[in-house]
Design an enzyme around this catalytic site. Structure first.
Site, short mmCIF file in Angstrom:
data_model
loop_
_atom_site.label_atom_id
_atom_site.label_comp_id
_atom_site.label_asym_id
_atom_site.label_seq_id
_atom_site.Cartn_x
_atom_site.Cartn_y
_atom_site.Cartn_z
CB SER A 67 -0.90 0.20 1.29
OG SER A 67 -1.85 -0.92 1.10
CG HIS A 102 -3.05 -2.40 -3.47
ND1 HIS A 102 -2.07 -3.45 -3.40
CD2 HIS A 102 -3.02 -1.64 -2.35
CE1 HIS A 102 -1.58 -3.44 -1.99
NE2 HIS A 102 -2.37 -2.26 -1.43
CG HIS A 105 -4.62 -7.54 0.76
ND1 HIS A 105 -4.85 -6.72 -0.30
CD2 HIS A 105 -3.62 -7.17 1.57
CE1 HIS A 105 -3.58 -5.97 -0.34
NE2 HIS A 105 -2.90 -6.08 0.52
CE1 TYR A 155 -8.11 -5.22 2.21
CE2 TYR A 155 -6.22 -6.31 3.50
CZ TYR A 155 -6.75 -5.52 2.83
OH TYR A 155 -6.24 -4.49 2.08
CD GLU A 156 -7.97 -7.28 -2.12
OE1 GLU A 156 -8.47 -6.98 -3.35
OE2 GLU A 156 -6.87 -7.84 -1.92
CB ALA A 183 1.84 0.10 4.34
CG MET A 202 -4.07 -6.05 7.60
SD MET A 202 -5.54 -5.04 7.15
CE MET A 202 -5.72 -3.88 8.56
CB SER A 203 0.09 -8.27 2.73
OG SER A 203 0.94 -7.43 3.17
CG ASN A 226 -0.13 2.65 11.04
OD1 ASN A 226 0.07 2.16 10.26
ND2 ASN A 226 -0.80 2.29 11.90
CG HIS A 245 -6.03 2.34 3.17
ND1 HIS A 245 -5.18 1.55 3.43
CD2 HIS A 245 -6.12 2.62 1.87
CE1 HIS A 245 -4.85 1.06 2.26
NE2 HIS A 245 -5.54 1.63 1.41
#
Length: 308
Positions: free
Chosen positions: A52, A83, A105, A107-108, A135, A238-239, A262, A276
């Site tokens: 990201s 993306h 991902h 979560y998609e 990220a 998350m990846s 962050n 995000h």
């Protein structure tokens, strides 16, 4: 039985496909690899996956041949802001590369065998080394936004719940049924990345630590961040981990780096929240540094995975 309502077919078919299928066939991987090799003269030995906010890295490739994911046989489609969803072949610092401008991902809604599909395709087109970027939120309180963490190990939380990209029948043409992960992140490549960072004058930004992968898409609670930090995780995202597992399964060398975009919220009195948009902006702010780092790294990685 009445026909499906208009507009519901696509969603239903995706769910049905994910429930019935348990992975791609070797022939489907080969079909995609053959299609790519037919449509470009580039023969990359290094693949780069942009996380990201880091898609600008792909724009630095010379002599580009670009394929939107939607045009590539069997490829999933990226749905995440930041993306671009393009596969870019080209040369960076004289090295033939292929770059994913956006990844997939869990979560998609994709099963992990779809999330990791490109990695095995890269293996079939001749890639030897994979450089993964992401990220991540900084759990280590010494980390600052803009730092780059070279991943030395990971904690695979979805794996603890039984979500693993290697689940299902094993394809021996890619690798063994029970691959070790104690050497997932190549020591020589890690040392090289840290050394290049120092050479470029970014010693104060370079870190080495442990990445924890979660399923997403929500950011973590304060209690979760505290727990993960107590388990030894320095950054959370998350990846990446599913891709690493598949890359190692099929014999690719792996270098993975997290851009700390962050600070994880660890204090109940804090007014801060993760977003995000913050992640994308931090990626944009650090893009030039990441471009320089990866470009010099590529110059030092020779065919057959030699590093000097």
């Amino acid at each position: 039985m009445s026909p499906p309502a208009p507009g519901s077919m696509n969603h239903d078919s995706i769910i049905e496909d994910s429930e019935v299928r348990i992975g791609y066939t070797y022939e489907e991987y080969q079909q995609t690899a053959d299609w790519l090799l037919t449509n470009t003269e580039h023969r990359p030995t290094v693949a780069i996956v942009c996380g990201s906010g880091l898609g600008a890295l792909a724009e630095t490739l010379k002599d580009q041949v670009v394929f939107p994911y939607s045009e590539i046989p069997n490829f999933p489609h990226s749905t995440v802001p930041g993306h671009a969803g393009r596969l870019i072949f080209g040369n960076l610092n004289g090295k033939p590369c292929v770059c994913m401008q956006g990844r997939f991902h869990f979560y998609e809604g994709y099963p992990l065998w779809k999330v990791t599909f490109p990695i095995r395709v890269f293996r079939l087109i001749g890639v030897e080394t994979v450089i993964l970027t992401n990220a991540a939120g900084g759990l280590n309180q010494d980390y600052k936004v803009g730092d780059v963490m070279v991943i030395m190990d990971h904690i695979n939380m979805p794996g603890f719940a039984g979500h693993n990209p290697l689940s299902g029948p094993n394809e021996e043409r890619f690798g063994t049924r029970f691959p070790p992960m104690s050497d997932a992140y190549d020591k020589d490549l890690r040392k090289l990345a840290l050394a290049v960072g120092r050479e470029l004058g970014f010693s104060d930004k370079m870190r080495e630590g442990i990445y924890c992968s979660l399923g997403g898409p929500n950011f973590e609670t304060i209690a979760e961040c505290r727990m993960l930090n107590s388990l030894g995780a320095d950054a959370v995202g998350m990846s990446t981990v599913p891709e690493v597992i598949v890359a190692r399964h099929c014999g690719l060398r792996v270098l993975a780096m997290s851009l700390i975009t962050n600070k994880a919220v660890m204090d109940y009195d804090s007014e801060a929240t993760a977003s995000h948009e913050e992640v994308l902006q931090a990626g944009k702010d650090s893009a030039k540094f990441m471009e320089k780092l990866v470009a010099v790294l590529l110059k030092r990685i020779e065919p057959n995975n030699n590093v000097f």
